[in-house]
Design a protein around this motif. Structure first.
Motif, PDB file in Angstrom:
ATOM      1  N   VAL A 193       0.822  -1.210   0.000  1.00  0.00           N
ATOM      2  CA  VAL A 193       0.000   0.000   0.000  1.00  0.00           C
ATOM      3  C   VAL A 193       0.856   1.261   0.000  1.00  0.00           C
ATOM      4  CG1 VAL A 193      -1.631   1.338   1.381  1.00  0.00           C
ATOM      5  CG2 VAL A 193      -1.979  -1.118   1.083  1.00  0.00           C
ATOM      6  N   GLN A 194       2.032   1.209   0.641  1.00  0.00           N
ATOM      7  CA  GLN A 194       2.871   2.405   0.756  1.00  0.00           C
ATOM      8  C   GLN A 194       3.223   3.032  -0.588  1.00  0.00           C
ATOM      9  OE1 GLN A 194       6.193   1.342   3.215  1.00  0.00           O
ATOM     10  NE2 GLN A 194       4.992   1.361   5.105  1.00  0.00           N
ATOM     11  N   PRO A 195       3.652   2.242  -1.612  1.00  0.00           N
ATOM     12  CA  PRO A 195       3.938   2.868  -2.908  1.00  0.00           C
ATOM     13  C   PRO A 195       2.720   3.549  -3.519  1.00  0.00           C
ATOM     14  CG  PRO A 195       4.913   0.687  -2.791  1.00  0.00           C
ATOM     15  CD  PRO A 195       4.009   0.816  -1.603  1.00  0.00           C
ATOM     16  N   LEU A 196       1.516   2.975  -3.285  1.00  0.00           N
ATOM     17  CA  LEU A 196       0.300   3.589  -3.822  1.00  0.00           C
ATOM     18  C   LEU A 196       0.036   4.937  -3.174  1.00  0.00           C
ATOM     19  CD1 LEU A 196      -2.225   3.519  -5.553  1.00  0.00           C
ATOM     20  CD2 LEU A 196      -3.377   2.208  -3.753  1.00  0.00           C
ATOM     21  N   TYR A 197       0.168   5.012  -1.850  1.00  0.00           N
ATOM     22  CA  TYR A 197      -0.011   6.289  -1.156  1.00  0.00           C
ATOM     23  C   TYR A 197       0.998   7.318  -1.644  1.00  0.00           C
ATOM     24  CZ  TYR A 197      -3.398   4.513   2.235  1.00  0.00           C
ATOM     25  OH  TYR A 197      -4.528   4.014   2.832  1.00  0.00           O
ATOM     26  N   LYS A 198       2.228   6.890  -1.828  1.00  0.00           N
ATOM     27  CA  LYS A 198       3.265   7.798  -2.319  1.00  0.00           C
ATOM     28  C   LYS A 198       2.902   8.308  -3.714  1.00  0.00           C
ATOM     29  CE  LYS A 198       8.228   8.127  -3.254  1.00  0.00           C
ATOM     30  NZ  LYS A 198       9.521   7.396  -3.258  1.00  0.00           N
ATOM     31  N   SER A 199       2.367   7.412  -4.545  1.00  0.00           N
ATOM     32  CA  SER A 199       1.978   7.810  -5.901  1.00  0.00           C
ATOM     33  C   SER A 199       0.833   8.807  -5.869  1.00  0.00           C
ATOM     34  CB  SER A 199       1.576   6.572  -6.715  1.00  0.00           C
ATOM     35  OG  SER A 199       2.675   5.705  -6.884  1.00  0.00           O
ATOM     36  N   ILE A 200      -0.109   8.605  -4.938  1.00  0.00           N
ATOM     37  CA  ILE A 200      -1.234   9.545  -4.798  1.00  0.00           C
ATOM     38  C   ILE A 200      -0.719  10.927  -4.422  1.00  0.00           C
ATOM     39  CG2 ILE A 200      -3.259  10.113  -3.404  1.00  0.00           C
ATOM     40  CD1 ILE A 200      -3.845   7.102  -3.269  1.00  0.00           C
ATOM     41  N   TYR A 201       0.222  10.977  -3.486  1.00  0.00           N
ATOM     42  CA  TYR A 201       0.810  12.262  -3.099  1.00  0.00           C
ATOM     43  C   TYR A 201       1.492  12.924  -4.295  1.00  0.00           C
ATOM     44  CZ  TYR A 201       0.119  10.662   1.720  1.00  0.00           C
ATOM     45  OH  TYR A 201      -0.416  10.214   2.892  1.00  0.00           O
TER      46      TYR A 201
END
Length: 285
Positions: free
Chosen positions: A7-15
């Motif tokens: 999930v962490q890479p997805l959150y980073k991508s959203i940011y």
């Protein structure tokens, strides 16, 4: 790999996508501030020409071989990009940033709806149509807007639609980075002569080149890099849903930095177009 580490890479991508949208719209507000000096055509010329220089130097497209047919497709892609930018900046001179962006979004929304055969997508088409109606100066509930500005923004949306169609047509014959660099050169070949014709003294004035460089970085180079990085860890559908937020970002930037204001009906109109964009993305196959 645990669920949290996925999930962490997805959150980073959203940011990264959110930062990219802020950058694009802040760049548009900076560009609008330059209009009294260089005009919309001169500002477009500076932005697109400097963006082309940056992309060519960074992407180095000369390392790849381009076929004649491939160059024709990239030319169509780049010319559409140049005309989209020109019309959008001309529209931005006349109407608020949030409304201009919302109207421009009708281009990619139309492409998405035309490529779908779902009955549910008729709902998104009606919702988008309602949004456009509420914005048009002809509607009784809308504050009087400059009709020319509205038509220019819709024209920018039309060329955004062509940009998407021609972008897909370029295929995988060359890398996306090389295609983007060469496409931006064709865009500059369209926008730069118009800027020279209308605002020659300003376009060749070195004192404005730094402002043009800033607009190019904020509106093209930085968001392009962030979006490319974000899409590596983000599903295309998620990316499309997030992009539907862009009119809201544009509206807020316009209020904060350009002292623009909207009527309640225009807020509803922008919301309708955003909802139609997000809905068409969610229901896409």
């Amino acid at each position: 790999m645990t669920e949290s580490t996925r999930v962490q890479p997805l959150y980073k991508s959203i940011y990264l996508i959110l930062i990219a949208m802020l950058s694009i719209q802040f760049g548009a507000s900076v560009a609008k501030g330059l209009f009294p000096v260089a005009g919309p055509a001169g500002t477009t010329a500076l932005r697109v020409f400097i963006s082309a220089l940056i992309l060519v130097l960074v992407m180095r497209p000369w390392r790849e071989k381009f076929t004649a047919s491939g160059l024709r497709r990239i030319a169509a892609y780049g010319i559409s990009l140049g005309l989209m930018n020109l019309l959008f900046y001309f529209a931005l001179e006349r109407i608020p940033l949030g409304i201009a962006v919302a109207l421009e979004f009708t281009g990619p929304l139309t492409v998405a709806l035309l490529s779908s055969k779902r009955v549910l997508d008729l709902v998104w088409a009606v919702l988008a149509g309602l949004g456009i109606y509420l914005i048009l100066p002809l509607s009784e509930v809308s504050q009087a807007l400059d009709m020319v500005g509205v038509l220019l923004a819709l024209g920018a949306g039309f060329f955004w639609a062509l940009y998407i169609v021609f972008g897909k047509a370029t295929g995988k014959e060359n890398s996306s980075s090389a295609t983007s660099a060469v496409g931006m050169c064709f865009a500059a070949a369209v926008a730069f002569p118009v800027g020279l014709y209308t605002n020659f003294e300003q376009v060749v004035d070195p004192s404005l080149w730094m402002m043009g460089f800033l607009i190019a970085i904020l509106s093209s180079a930085l968001p392009y890099s962030l979006e490319m990085k974000a899409m590596q860890n983000m599903p295309a559908k998620t990316f499309g849903i997030l992009m539907s937020l862009e009119p809201a970002f544009a509206t807020l930037i316009g209020i904060l930095f350009l002292s623009e204001s909207l009527m309640p009906s225009q807020w509803v109109a922008i919301g309708c177009i955003m909802a139609a964009s997000a809905g068409s993305t969610i229901t896409a196959r």
